[in-house]
Design a protein around this motif. Structure first.
Motif, PDB file in Angstrom:
ATOM      1  N   GLY A  39      52.636  32.619  36.691  1.00 29.33           N
ATOM      2  CA  GLY A  39      51.485  31.939  37.273  1.00 29.33           C
ATOM      3  C   GLY A  39      50.241  32.791  37.394  1.00 29.33           C
ATOM      4  O   GLY A  39      49.209  32.325  37.855  1.00 29.33           O
ATOM      5  N   ALA A  40      50.319  34.054  36.961  1.00 32.17           N
ATOM      6  CA  ALA A  40      49.163  34.956  37.070  1.00 32.17           C
ATOM      7  C   ALA A  40      47.963  34.447  36.278  1.00 32.17           C
ATOM      8  O   ALA A  40      46.824  34.744  36.632  1.00 32.17           O
ATOM      9  N   SER A  41      48.208  33.664  35.241  1.00 33.08           N
ATOM     10  CA  SER A  41      47.091  33.180  34.412  1.00 33.08           C
ATOM     11  C   SER A  41      46.133  32.297  35.200  1.00 33.08           C
ATOM     12  O   SER A  41      44.977  32.138  34.815  1.00 33.08           O
ATOM     13  N   LYS A  42      46.565  31.770  36.337  1.00 35.46           N
ATOM     14  CA  LYS A  42      45.686  30.950  37.178  1.00 35.46           C
ATOM     15  C   LYS A  42      44.628  31.789  37.874  1.00 35.46           C
ATOM     16  O   LYS A  42      43.582  31.279  38.265  1.00 35.46           O
ATOM     17  N   VAL A  43      44.914  33.090  38.071  1.00 39.42           N
ATOM     18  CA  VAL A  43      44.025  33.918  38.881  1.00 39.42           C
ATOM     19  C   VAL A  43      43.506  35.175  38.180  1.00 39.42           C
ATOM     20  O   VAL A  43      42.490  35.731  38.591  1.00 39.42           O
ATOM     21  N   PHE A  44      44.191  35.633  37.144  1.00 34.70           N
ATOM     22  CA  PHE A  44      43.820  36.898  36.510  1.00 34.70           C
ATOM     23  C   PHE A  44      42.841  36.662  35.368  1.00 34.70           C
ATOM     24  O   PHE A  44      43.169  36.002  34.387  1.00 34.70           O
ATOM     25  N   ARG A  45      41.607  37.203  35.516  1.00 32.92           N
ATOM     26  CA  ARG A  45      40.565  37.027  34.498  1.00 32.92           C
ATOM     27  C   ARG A  45      40.738  37.999  33.340  1.00 32.92           C
ATOM     28  O   ARG A  45      40.468  37.668  32.197  1.00 32.92           O
ATOM     29  N   GLY A  46      41.117  39.241  33.629  1.00 34.01           N
ATOM     30  CA  GLY A  46      41.274  40.238  32.583  1.00 34.01           C
ATOM     31  C   GLY A  46      41.076  41.632  33.125  1.00 34.01           C
ATOM     32  O   GLY A  46      40.924  41.829  34.338  1.00 34.01           O
ATOM     33  N   SER A  47      41.068  42.602  32.206  1.00 31.06           N
ATOM     34  CA  SER A  47      40.930  43.991  32.633  1.00 31.06           C
ATOM     35  C   SER A  47      40.167  44.798  31.600  1.00 31.06           C
ATOM     36  O   SER A  47      40.084  44.425  30.435  1.00 31.06           O
ATOM     37  N   VAL A  48      39.641  45.922  32.054  1.00 29.90           N
ATOM     38  CA  VAL A  48      38.979  46.892  31.197  1.00 29.90           C
ATOM     39  C   VAL A  48      39.660  48.232  31.458  1.00 29.90           C
ATOM     40  O   VAL A  48      39.689  48.698  32.601  1.00 29.90           O
ATOM     41  N   THR A  49      40.227  48.824  30.414  1.00 26.27           N
ATOM     42  CA  THR A  49      40.780  50.164  30.539  1.00 26.27           C
ATOM     43  C   THR A  49      39.719  51.110  29.993  1.00 26.27           C
ATOM     44  O   THR A  49      39.556  51.243  28.787  1.00 26.27           O
ATOM     45  N   ALA A  50      38.974  51.703  30.907  1.00 28.35           N
ATOM     46  CA  ALA A  50      37.872  52.613  30.557  1.00 28.35           C
ATOM     47  C   ALA A  50      38.364  54.044  30.785  1.00 28.35           C
ATOM     48  O   ALA A  50      38.048  54.668  31.795  1.00 28.35           O
ATOM     49  N   TYR A  51      39.154  54.529  29.855  1.00 25.44           N
ATOM     50  CA  TYR A  51      39.757  55.856  29.987  1.00 25.44           C
ATOM     51  C   TYR A  51      38.709  56.943  29.761  1.00 25.44           C
ATOM     52  O   TYR A  51      38.665  57.928  30.480  1.00 25.44           O
ATOM     53  N   ALA A  52      37.861  56.744  28.767  1.00 24.15           N
ATOM     54  CA  ALA A  52      36.789  57.708  28.480  1.00 24.15           C
ATOM     55  C   ALA A  52      35.655  57.542  29.495  1.00 24.15           C
ATOM     56  O   ALA A  52      35.260  56.421  29.820  1.00 24.15           O
ATOM     57  N   THR A  53      35.147  58.657  29.982  1.00 20.06           N
ATOM     58  CA  THR A  53      34.118  58.632  31.024  1.00 20.06           C
ATOM     59  C   THR A  53      32.896  57.816  30.612  1.00 20.06           C
ATOM     60  O   THR A  53      32.377  57.029  31.410  1.00 20.06           O
ATOM     61  N   GLU A  54      32.427  57.953  29.368  1.00 16.77           N
ATOM     62  CA  GLU A  54      31.217  57.230  28.968  1.00 16.77           C
ATOM     63  C   GLU A  54      31.414  55.713  28.976  1.00 16.77           C
ATOM     64  O   GLU A  54      30.457  54.953  29.128  1.00 16.77           O
ATOM     65  N   LEU A  55      32.658  55.248  28.846  1.00 18.26           N
ATOM     66  CA  LEU A  55      32.911  53.812  28.906  1.00 18.26           C
ATOM     67  C   LEU A  55      32.751  53.264  30.319  1.00 18.26           C
ATOM     68  O   LEU A  55      32.431  52.099  30.505  1.00 18.26           O
ATOM     69  N   LYS A  56      32.966  54.105  31.303  1.00 17.89           N
ATOM     70  CA  LYS A  56      32.776  53.669  32.689  1.00 17.89           C
ATOM     71  C   LYS A  56      31.317  53.274  32.908  1.00 17.89           C
ATOM     72  O   LYS A  56      31.034  52.287  33.580  1.00 17.89           O
ATOM     73  N   ALA A  57      30.399  54.024  32.315  1.00 21.48           N
ATOM     74  CA  ALA A  57      28.971  53.686  32.418  1.00 21.48           C
ATOM     75  C   ALA A  57      28.647  52.508  31.511  1.00 21.48           C
ATOM     76  O   ALA A  57      28.029  51.531  31.941  1.00 21.48           O
TER      77      ALA A  57
END
Length: 186
Positions: A39-57
């Motif tokens: 049932g997680a699909s009802k509430v979970f929009r997605g994720s970003v795995t920003a492992y590299a520091t520049e991706l955080k920005a």
């Protein structure tokens, strides 16, 4: 799947709210834990795995000056990651993890230094002027243990906020039913 993840999905479903996750040291483990719940699909929009520091920005909108001055293992970085993923993915709640799982230190921080954050629709009196809360962690163990404890901690932080909100809403409804000030009227 953990009981905490199950409780998070259940409370978000009841409230009709959504979740997005930004991960660094956990590398997708928080998203995996959430999506293991039926049932997680009802509430979970997605994720970003920003492992590299520049991706955080670049992807999450973390202040590049902050990253340059303090590195990625910083409480403000965690808070900005949570707010950034919430905004980027259009969710009611955002979670973030950043830290040092090892084997080596990073940004002058020792192994086991972790910051987890939640950003959401905090109401007045929540104790959070910015809309976000950050928990600093000092974890022991090997790389896998540090990463898994980070997952448990960030989900527990969100659950605490969701349960607190639920309790607050129930008190408000009781007060309203009982005459506005918590007392029964004749």
């Amino acid at each position: 799947m953990s009981s905490t993840a199950t409780d998070v999905v259940r409370l978000l479903t009841v409230k009709g709210e959504t979740l997005a996750v930004a991960e660094s040291l956990t590398g997708g483990l928080v998203a995996a834990e959430i999506t293991s719940v039926p049932g997680a699909s009802k509430v979970f929009r997605g994720s970003v795995t920003a492992y590299a520091t520049e991706l955080k920005a670049g992807l999450l909108g973390v202040d590049a000056t902050l990253l340059a001055a303090h590195g990625a293992v910083n409480p403000q970085v965690a808070a900005q990651m949570a707010a950034g993923v919430r905004k980027a993915l259009g969710a009611d709640w955002g979670l973030a993890t950043t830290g040092v799982a090892g084997p080596d230190s990073q940004d002058g921080q020792p192994v086991g230094t972790v910051f987890v954050a939640v950003d959401g629709p905090f109401g007045p009196g929540s104790g959070s002027a910015s809309g976000g809360k950050v928990a600093p962690l000092r974890l022991n163990g090997d790389r896998a243990e540090i990463r898994m404890e980070s997952v448990r901690s960030v989900l527990a932080l969100l659950l605490e906020e969701l349960a607190g909100e639920q309790t607050g809403n129930e008190r408000a409804q009781d007060t309203e039913r009982n005459g506005g000030f918590g007392c029964l009227q004749p």
